[in-house]
Design an enzyme around this catalytic site. Structure first.
Site, short mmCIF file in Angstrom:
data_model
loop_
_atom_site.label_atom_id
_atom_site.label_comp_id
_atom_site.label_asym_id
_atom_site.label_seq_id
_atom_site.Cartn_x
_atom_site.Cartn_y
_atom_site.Cartn_z
N LYS A 95 27.59 42.88 -2.55
CA LYS A 95 28.13 42.22 -1.35
C LYS A 95 29.22 43.06 -0.70
CE LYS A 95 28.46 37.92 -2.10
NZ LYS A 95 28.84 36.58 -2.57
N LYS A 107 33.80 38.68 -11.38
CA LYS A 107 33.72 37.22 -11.27
C LYS A 107 34.37 36.60 -12.48
CE LYS A 107 31.94 34.22 -8.37
NZ LYS A 107 31.78 34.42 -6.92
P1 NAD Z 1 32.88 23.75 -3.79
O1 NAD Z 1 33.21 23.37 -5.16
O2 NAD Z 1 33.95 23.70 -2.75
O3 NAD Z 1 31.66 22.87 -3.22
C1 NAD Z 1 30.42 22.74 -3.80
C2 NAD Z 1 29.84 21.38 -3.41
O4 NAD Z 1 28.47 21.29 -3.86
C3 NAD Z 1 30.59 20.22 -4.04
O5 NAD Z 1 30.94 19.28 -3.03
C4 NAD Z 1 29.57 19.64 -5.03
O6 NAD Z 1 29.71 18.24 -5.22
C5 NAD Z 1 28.25 19.99 -4.35
N1 NAD Z 1 27.10 19.99 -5.25
C6 NAD Z 1 27.05 20.32 -6.56
N2 NAD Z 1 25.79 20.20 -7.04
C7 NAD Z 1 25.03 19.77 -6.02
C8 NAD Z 1 23.65 19.44 -5.89
N3 NAD Z 1 22.82 19.56 -6.91
N4 NAD Z 1 23.20 19.03 -4.69
C9 NAD Z 1 24.04 18.92 -3.63
N5 NAD Z 1 25.35 19.22 -3.70
C10 NAD Z 1 25.85 19.64 -4.87
O7 NAD Z 1 32.25 25.21 -3.90
P2 NAD Z 1 32.13 26.33 -2.77
O8 NAD Z 1 33.33 27.19 -2.83
O9 NAD Z 1 31.75 25.67 -1.48
O10 NAD Z 1 30.92 27.19 -3.34
C11 NAD Z 1 29.56 26.83 -3.12
C12 NAD Z 1 28.68 28.05 -3.34
O11 NAD Z 1 29.06 29.09 -2.45
C13 NAD Z 1 28.73 28.66 -4.73
O12 NAD Z 1 27.45 29.18 -5.04
C14 NAD Z 1 29.70 29.79 -4.57
O13 NAD Z 1 29.50 30.81 -5.53
C15 NAD Z 1 29.34 30.26 -3.19
N6 NAD Z 1 30.39 31.04 -2.51
C16 NAD Z 1 31.63 30.51 -2.30
C17 NAD Z 1 32.58 31.26 -1.63
C18 NAD Z 1 33.94 30.72 -1.29
O14 NAD Z 1 34.66 31.38 -0.53
N7 NAD Z 1 34.34 29.54 -1.74
C19 NAD Z 1 32.28 32.57 -1.21
C20 NAD Z 1 31.00 33.07 -1.43
C21 NAD Z 1 30.06 32.28 -2.08
#
Ligand code: NAD
Length: 472
Positions: A95, A107
């Site tokens: 990335k 990570k």
């Molecule tokens: P987060 O914890 O803020 O939110 C995740 C949400 O998904 C929660 O509200 C949770 O309840 C919901 N969830 C869990 N299981 C689920 C399911 N089976 N069906 C529907 N909803 C479900 O996490 P985030 O930071 O938003 O991260 C989400 C994804 O994005 C992850 O894969 C993470 O690695 C990726 N990501 C995050 C960032 C970042 O800046 N936060 C950056 C790049 C990638």
């Protein structure tokens, strides 16, 4: 394939190998790029509020040091395991390479369900984890810089920076040991929404490509596109917001307890507030409730955006998915089997590896801010405003006409930190999208956009290794 057999790291390796065939690099060098350089697996005890001692399982994986520091989020989830952290760390390397952020990938993960802990317990766990990282030299502004990920946010980053600073007194760049911090602790404006906004910019760029949209049988542009988002957390919420604000129709929103569908469109903020009040997304007025959340992925839409966790679209449900575009906001939401189904169906998968790079891009801006000890825009804002004001008054004087008040304000406005951060992010996502698409178009044998993205990443990391002179 069951969850137990599934190896996320193996699936990343598989995608890597598929792409490596389209590059010219030595086999040994490719092996080095693929491998995880350092893996720190730890266990530590924490006393819980009820007096019980719990042994916490946690990891930090540094996938590559071809550029330093290493960078990658910290995940709190009861599904965390070494394989998952290794996969996520390697995705970070690729990335960062694609979006030209000069970091190696890393990570972290702590195997806990944050919902089962009080904030005092979470603070103790986070601070102890940070102390373990300090002891082993696995954190620091020039070594390895964590950030938020699934289950973590600004609060946890504030605990990390505070623990680090207390263990490293006098270290002038200590604020750069972690990103995603609150603004008051050295954070940058725009980090919170960065990943979602980056997803939006990336998809918007793809949707502006006439030839790509033509093949999918879709009109160009975001306006009117029907979108389903899975996960209403940091990434999903902001992604949904930017799509809706730019004219897309949010027909579906899914959380872990269930999902909603409304062909006329949902408002993510109303749903978010409703869920906060009632504790569930279900029975939101005016929408159809879907008790089995995963079924929402199979509903009618143009763009499906998984923004929760990995492995949610696999060989089983992929054939039933109706979307023409799948935008991977989460990391690893599709298995390689799902990729094959979509490639044969002619569905476009916009890959996680670069599409959700908005977070790390703005984290890079935050780290630069921390090292320079000055906020963006401080030096030029007034100068630009004065200059623009001068130019405008000259134009008005020479033309004898007056510029309207609203236009005047727009033209005169000097950049604030948020303007510069959003503009840097937009530039990054547009350039990366075009670069990957060009690789794909110039080599028609490349089967999908994910493989093109891997080719882009491998070429950049390999070039960097060879320039280091380790592989003559
Ligand atoms: P987060 O914890 O803020 O939110 C995740 C949400 O998904 C929660 O509200 C949770 O309840 C919901 N969830 C869990 N299981 C689920 C399911 N089976 N069906 C529907 N909803 C479900 O996490 P985030 O930071 O938003 O991260 C989400 C994804 O994005 C992850 O894969 C993470 O690695 C990726 N990501 C995050 C960032 C970042 O800046 N936060 C950056 C790049 C990638």
């Amino acid at each position: 394939m069951s969850n137990q057999q599934y190896s996320f790291f193996h699936s990343v390796e598989k995608s890597f190998d598929k792409a490596a065939k389209f590059t010219k690099w030595d086999k040994g060098l490719l092996e080095q790029i693929k491998a995880c350089n350092s893996i720190y697996s730890m266990r530590f005890p924490v006393k819980m509020d009820d007096g019980r001692i719990e042994v916490i399982e946690a990891y930090r994986v540094q996938h590559s040091q071809h550029k330093t520091p290493c960078k990658g989020g910290i995940r709190f989830s009861d599904e965390v395991n070494q394989d998952e952290v290794m996969a996520l760390a390697s995705l970070m390397t690729y990335k960062c390479a694609i979006v030209n952020v000069p970091f190696g990938g890393a990570k972290g993960g702590i195997r806990i369900n944050p919902r089962n802990h009080s904030s005092y317990e979470l603070e103790k766990i986070t601070r102890r984890y940070t102390a373990e990282l300090v002891k082993k030299n696995f954190i620091g502004p020039g070594i390895d810089v964590p950030a938020p990920d699934y289950g973590t946010g600004e609060r946890e980053m504030a605990w990390i920076v505070d623990t680090y600073q207390s263990l490293k007194p006098g270290e002038i760049d200590a604020a750069g040991c972690v990103t995603g911090k609150p603004i008051s602790q050295g954070g940058v404006n725009g980090r919170r929404e960065a990943t979602g906004l980056g997803v939006f910019f990336g998809v918007r760029e793809v949707c502006s490509m006439k030839d790509v949209m033509g093949k999918l049988g879709l009109e160009t542009g975001i306006k009117g596109k029907r979108v389903i988002v899975q996960g209403l957390g940091n990434v999903g919420y902001h992604t949904a917001k930017f799509f809706r604000e730019n004219g897309a129709i949010l027909v579906g929103l899914a959380e872990y307890e269930g999902a909603l569908y409304n062909a006329d469109g949902l408002n993510e903020e109303d749903v978010f507030q409703y869920r906060k009040k009632t504790g569930s997304i279900l029975n939101f007025p005016g929408a159809t409730s879907i008790a089995h959340s995963a079924e929402a992925l199979e509903m009618d839409c143009d763009i499906l955006i998984p923004a929760a966790l990995e492995n949610v679209v696999n060989g089983d449900n992929a054939p039933r998915i109706k979307a023409k575009i799948i935008a991977e906001a989460a990391n690893g939401p599709l298995t390689p089997e799902a990729d094959e189904v979509f490639a044969s169906k002619g569905v476009l998968v916009i890959p996680d590896m670069y599409l959700n790079a908005g977070g790390v891009t703005v984290s890079y801006f935050e780290w630069l801010k921390n090292l320079s000890h000055v906020r963006y825009g401080r030096m030029e804002k007034r100068f630009t405003e004065n200059m623009n004001s001068h130019i405008l008054s000259q134009i008005e004087e020479l033309s004898g006409k007056q510029v309207g008040q609203k236009e005047k304000q727009f033209i005169m406005h000097g950049p604030d930190e948020i303007d510069l951060v959003h503009s840097g992010l937009e530039e990054t996502m547009i350039s990366a999208t075009r670069e990957i698409m060009d690789i794909w178009k110039n080599n028609p044998a490349i089967p999908d956009m994910r493989t093109a993205a891997y080719v882009c990443a491998i070429n950049k990391v390999a070039t960097s290794y060879t320039e280091l002179g380790i592989f003559p």
